[in-house]
Design a protein around this motif. Sequence first.
Motif, PDB file in Angstrom:
ATOM      1  N   LYS A 163       0.848  -1.205   0.000  1.00  0.00           N
ATOM      2  CA  LYS A 163       0.000   0.000   0.000  1.00  0.00           C
ATOM      3  C   LYS A 163       0.886   1.260   0.000  1.00  0.00           C
ATOM      4  O   LYS A 163       0.618   2.226  -0.724  1.00  0.00           O
ATOM      5  CB  LYS A 163      -0.899  -0.036   1.237  1.00  0.00           C
ATOM      6  CG  LYS A 163      -1.649   1.224   1.510  1.00  0.00           C
ATOM      7  CD  LYS A 163      -3.110   1.078   1.171  1.00  0.00           C
ATOM      8  CE  LYS A 163      -3.850   2.385   1.441  1.00  0.00           C
ATOM      9  NZ  LYS A 163      -4.965   2.596   0.562  1.00  0.00           N
ATOM     10  N   ALA A 164       1.953   1.235   0.794  1.00  0.00           N
ATOM     11  CA  ALA A 164       2.848   2.408   0.846  1.00  0.00           C
ATOM     12  C   ALA A 164       3.474   2.643  -0.524  1.00  0.00           C
ATOM     13  O   ALA A 164       3.529   3.769  -1.025  1.00  0.00           O
ATOM     14  CB  ALA A 164       3.928   2.202   1.895  1.00  0.00           C
ATOM     15  N   ALA A 165       3.931   1.547  -1.150  1.00  0.00           N
ATOM     16  CA  ALA A 165       4.610   1.682  -2.444  1.00  0.00           C
ATOM     17  C   ALA A 165       3.649   2.190  -3.510  1.00  0.00           C
ATOM     18  O   ALA A 165       4.040   2.903  -4.435  1.00  0.00           O
ATOM     19  CB  ALA A 165       5.212   0.346  -2.853  1.00  0.00           C
ATOM     20  N   LYS A 166       2.372   1.826  -3.368  1.00  0.00           N
ATOM     21  CA  LYS A 166       1.376   2.282  -4.347  1.00  0.00           C
ATOM     22  C   LYS A 166       0.980   3.737  -4.087  1.00  0.00           C
ATOM     23  O   LYS A 166       0.711   4.506  -5.012  1.00  0.00           O
ATOM     24  CB  LYS A 166       0.146   1.375  -4.226  1.00  0.00           C
ATOM     25  CG  LYS A 166      -0.717   1.392  -5.437  1.00  0.00           C
ATOM     26  CD  LYS A 166      -1.753   0.305  -5.379  1.00  0.00           C
ATOM     27  CE  LYS A 166      -2.844   0.655  -6.377  1.00  0.00           C
ATOM     28  NZ  LYS A 166      -4.127   0.116  -6.030  1.00  0.00           N
ATOM     29  N   THR A 167       0.943   4.092  -2.826  1.00  0.00           N
ATOM     30  CA  THR A 167       0.479   5.441  -2.457  1.00  0.00           C
ATOM     31  C   THR A 167       1.506   6.510  -2.794  1.00  0.00           C
ATOM     32  O   THR A 167       1.158   7.586  -3.294  1.00  0.00           O
ATOM     33  CB  THR A 167       0.170   5.485  -0.940  1.00  0.00           C
ATOM     34  OG1 THR A 167      -0.749   4.440  -0.637  1.00  0.00           O
ATOM     35  CG2 THR A 167      -0.419   6.819  -0.534  1.00  0.00           C
ATOM     36  N   VAL A 168       2.767   6.227  -2.509  1.00  0.00           N
ATOM     37  CA  VAL A 168       3.807   7.235  -2.751  1.00  0.00           C
ATOM     38  C   VAL A 168       4.175   7.186  -4.229  1.00  0.00           C
ATOM     39  O   VAL A 168       4.752   6.220  -4.708  1.00  0.00           O
ATOM     40  CB  VAL A 168       5.053   6.970  -1.870  1.00  0.00           C
ATOM     41  CG1 VAL A 168       6.141   7.995  -2.146  1.00  0.00           C
ATOM     42  CG2 VAL A 168       4.676   6.984  -0.397  1.00  0.00           C
ATOM     43  N   GLN A 169       3.794   8.216  -4.933  1.00  0.00           N
ATOM     44  CA  GLN A 169       4.011   8.249  -6.388  1.00  0.00           C
ATOM     45  C   GLN A 169       5.239   9.100  -6.682  1.00  0.00           C
ATOM     46  O   GLN A 169       5.183  10.318  -6.543  1.00  0.00           O
ATOM     47  CB  GLN A 169       2.798   8.871  -7.073  1.00  0.00           C
ATOM     48  CG  GLN A 169       1.525   8.048  -6.953  1.00  0.00           C
ATOM     49  CD  GLN A 169       1.541   6.847  -7.886  1.00  0.00           C
ATOM     50  OE1 GLN A 169       2.061   6.932  -8.997  1.00  0.00           O
ATOM     51  NE2 GLN A 169       0.996   5.728  -7.440  1.00  0.00           N
ATOM     52  N   LEU A 170       6.313   8.451  -7.093  1.00  0.00           N
ATOM     53  CA  LEU A 170       7.535   9.215  -7.375  1.00  0.00           C
ATOM     54  C   LEU A 170       7.904   9.048  -8.838  1.00  0.00           C
ATOM     55  O   LEU A 170       7.730   7.967  -9.420  1.00  0.00           O
ATOM     56  CB  LEU A 170       8.682   8.727  -6.484  1.00  0.00           C
ATOM     57  CG  LEU A 170       8.475   8.988  -4.984  1.00  0.00           C
ATOM     58  CD1 LEU A 170       9.529   8.270  -4.160  1.00  0.00           C
ATOM     59  CD2 LEU A 170       8.486  10.479  -4.684  1.00  0.00           C
ATOM     60  N   LYS A 171       8.435  10.133  -9.403  1.00  0.00           N
ATOM     61  CA  LYS A 171       8.771  10.100 -10.829  1.00  0.00           C
ATOM     62  C   LYS A 171      10.077   9.358 -11.058  1.00  0.00           C
ATOM     63  O   LYS A 171      10.936   9.306 -10.170  1.00  0.00           O
ATOM     64  CB  LYS A 171       8.956  11.530 -11.341  1.00  0.00           C
ATOM     65  CG  LYS A 171       7.693  12.324 -11.402  1.00  0.00           C
ATOM     66  CD  LYS A 171       7.934  13.553 -12.283  1.00  0.00           C
ATOM     67  CE  LYS A 171       6.772  14.515 -12.166  1.00  0.00           C
ATOM     68  NZ  LYS A 171       7.069  15.741 -11.481  1.00  0.00           N
ATOM     69  N   HIS A 172      10.226   8.853 -12.273  1.00  0.00           N
ATOM     70  CA  HIS A 172      11.503   8.285 -12.717  1.00  0.00           C
ATOM     71  C   HIS A 172      12.581   9.354 -12.517  1.00  0.00           C
ATOM     72  O   HIS A 172      12.373  10.515 -12.871  1.00  0.00           O
ATOM     73  CB  HIS A 172      11.370   7.931 -14.208  1.00  0.00           C
ATOM     74  CG  HIS A 172      12.482   7.074 -14.705  1.00  0.00           C
ATOM     75  ND1 HIS A 172      13.695   7.583 -15.067  1.00  0.00           N
ATOM     76  CD2 HIS A 172      12.567   5.727 -14.870  1.00  0.00           C
ATOM     77  CE1 HIS A 172      14.483   6.606 -15.448  1.00  0.00           C
ATOM     78  NE2 HIS A 172      13.824   5.463 -15.345  1.00  0.00           N
ATOM     79  N   GLY A 173      13.692   8.972 -11.874  1.00  0.00           N
ATOM     80  CA  GLY A 173      14.754   9.959 -11.622  1.00  0.00           C
ATOM     81  C   GLY A 173      14.575  10.696 -10.294  1.00  0.00           C
ATOM     82  O   GLY A 173      15.457  11.443  -9.882  1.00  0.00           O
ATOM     83  N   GLY A 174      13.418  10.487  -9.650  1.00  0.00           N
ATOM     84  CA  GLY A 174      13.194  11.111  -8.334  1.00  0.00           C
ATOM     85  C   GLY A 174      13.981  10.375  -7.250  1.00  0.00           C
ATOM     86  O   GLY A 174      14.658   9.382  -7.521  1.00  0.00           O
ATOM     87  N   SER A 175      13.864  10.877  -6.026  1.00  0.00           N
ATOM     88  CA  SER A 175      14.644  10.253  -4.945  1.00  0.00           C
ATOM     89  C   SER A 175      13.743   9.947  -3.754  1.00  0.00           C
ATOM     90  O   SER A 175      12.791  10.665  -3.470  1.00  0.00           O
ATOM     91  CB  SER A 175      15.751  11.202  -4.514  1.00  0.00           C
ATOM     92  OG  SER A 175      15.187  12.466  -4.241  1.00  0.00           O
ATOM     93  N   CYS A 176      14.093   8.850  -3.091  1.00  0.00           N
ATOM     94  CA  CYS A 176      13.284   8.420  -1.948  1.00  0.00           C
ATOM     95  C   CYS A 176      14.196   7.964  -0.816  1.00  0.00           C
ATOM     96  O   CYS A 176      15.123   7.177  -1.032  1.00  0.00           O
ATOM     97  CB  CYS A 176      12.395   7.259  -2.392  1.00  0.00           C
ATOM     98  SG  CYS A 176      11.340   6.653  -1.085  1.00  0.00           S
TER      99      CYS A 176
END
Length: 347
Positions: A163-176
Amino acid sequence: MQIKEVAKRLNTTPRTIRFYEEKGLISPVKATENDYRSFTEHDVMRLSTILALREIGVPVKDIRKILENPDMSMLQYLNVQRSALFEKWIEMKDMIETIDNMLETDDGNIYALSQHLKAMKSIRKGWNDKWNFDHQAADYDQNIKMHGYRFNVHQDYERALAKAAKTVQLKHGGSCLDIGIGTGNLGSRFLQHGVHVIGVDQSEEMLKKCSEKYPEIETRKGHFLALPLLDNQVDGVVTSYALHHIPDEEKLLALAEMDRVMKDNGQLCIIDLMFLNKQHREQVINAFHLTENSEAIGAIEDEFYADRSKLLDWFQMNNYCVETYQFNNILSMVYAVKDKENKIDSE
Ligand SMILES: C[S@@+](CC[C@H](N)C(=O)[O-])C[C@H]1O[C@@H](n2cnc3c(N)ncnc32)[C@H](O)[C@@H]1O
């Protein structure tokens, strides 16, 4: 190569080189007839490492340990040094902020401000790992699959991480940033989207395991209260099953650290063991008492399950837009986006 030549090549002085020789860090061959030192390429390399480590603040005694310890790689040392410098830097920032406040205070009570600073320093330094996560690292992935006898702390683990991985929407090249990344089970889910993942953990063994499983993840030693990152550096911050290892008064400081390293409009997602509020905690614990479930009560009291309402208060005060989701009686997700119009949605 003679000492002057080496000094010129490394942009240092013969005196500095002789100092490291006296400290026993280098031992160039000396000619018997005139005592002139002769440096090999290997000596020069070693000297350049020494100079580089001094430049980033490593004390001479630690440089000796680094050079003499074949088990620890230079990368590991650099990681440790970076985390130590970040701790110092954050401490300095707290001090500067206190001076600013002292300069602005109307009633001249600088003593109270100094005591606040003292308390902050002691909180930031006070945490220690009473669970021995280094020791848990090897079997961690197996152990989370086990069910307790009458209490399963990892109930809904997979569902929550998904659920966390689906909820947090990060762009290609973004950072987490994944804090308390452990063996990488949450952070790794962002790799497939081309996100640069930085995993922070206080346990070196956990970080080693994480790197073995996911070499693409950049691992950094550090802790919730002094994150080894600069300000406004990442697009997303996630953390799963980690925040309940720090006491409640530290959690708000941890949230402020997450906020510091995250860019505006960044996304923050906490998956953790928590109660909705004080009453909910009492209700759940009473139910365990009634069924004489001492396993559950012992497990809960051994850790610092959050009071979710206090986390939400912090997000509200800091202008976050928040969504929550409850997986079961002890597990929730808090998803917050920075600097959006403030609102609290539930479930
Ligand atoms: C139960 S494991 C969770 C690991 C992983 N996030 C997961 O969901 O499987 C908790 C992790 O948090 C780390 N941790 C605990 N307290 C921490 C702190 N104060 N700062 C950084 N890491 C911490 C531990 O070292 C451990 O790797």
